[in-house]
Enzyme design. Structure first.
Site: not given
Ligand code: B16
Ligand code: MG
Length: 210
Positions: A9, A11
């Protein structure tokens, strides 16, 4: 480690853009007179831009049209991108840099799986535009996390089956997406205690001990 591919991922895992998301949503919410604080901001982690806006507007005392909502999302994103413009390769922590380099040296296939439509811009700001073997992001999916689409796309781009990949996530919605897609998940930050994750990380470099 038994996995041939790692899907990160963006952020909250590779970089920390939470504060910029918060400041940009807060400016919009203040202008509209809608209560919004850091606690509500944490509900937006891993959630798409329009779904984030819907969560914010739950506290509004009137309804908004689709056209107004599209304009609000655009307004938030313009401010968010202005804030992202302040980022540089120095915003990549030593721990993240060292972990990515060690996994690469170990021959792992590395991908991004992010809900963010700003992924290419963020990677450019961090000096990582050419680093990953695959990038699946908000621009190439129709279903946002907790739907597994973004991770399935990343695995497909890597040419690997989900059981050969590990997903690294900081959002509960992302852990759920990973599990629904048939991936093992390593959870960090906000999602660290999520029982659905196979591994819990204090820092990204804990991946190297898996
Ligand atoms: P954008 P991730 C997510 O990124 C963020 O966690 C979430 O807060 C944001 O709303 C979403 O991206 C969409 O971002 O407005 O830039 O398209 O955690 O999936 O990397
Ligand atoms: Mg995240």
């Amino acid at each position: 480690m038994k996995y041939r591919g790692i899907i990160f991922d963006l952020d909250g895992v590779v970089c920390s853009t939470d504060e910029y998301h918060y400041l940009a949503w807060k400016a919009l919410a203040d202008r509209l007179g809608i209560p919004f604080d850091r606690e509500r901001n944490s509900l937006l982690r891993g959630v798409s831009r329009m779904d984030s806006l819907r969560i914010i507007l739950e506290k509004a005392d009137r309804a908004y049209t689709d056209a107004e909502m599209a304009a609000f999302a655009e307004e938030k994103n313009a401010l968010y991108r202005e804030l992202l413009g302040r980022m540089s390769p120095a915003d990549l922590s030593d721990d993240v840099r060292a972990t990515l380099d060690a996994l690469r040296a170990d021959g792992k296939r590395l991908a991004i799986g992010s809900s963010s439509k700003n992924t290419p811009f963020i990677l450019e700001r961090l000096g990582l535009s050419d680093f990953f073997d695959a990038v699946a992001d908000g621009n190439c999916i129709t279903h946002s996390k907790p739907h597994p689409e973004v991770f399935l796309k990343a695995a497909e781009m890597l040419g690997l089956a989900p059981c050969d990949c590990l997903v690294v996530e900081d959002a509960h919605a992302g852990v759920e997406a990973a599990r629904r897609g048939g991936f093992d998940c390593a959870a960090i930050g906000d999602a660290r205690d999520d029982a659905r994750a196979a591994y819990s990380l204090d820092r990204l470099s804990d991946l190297l001990g898996i």
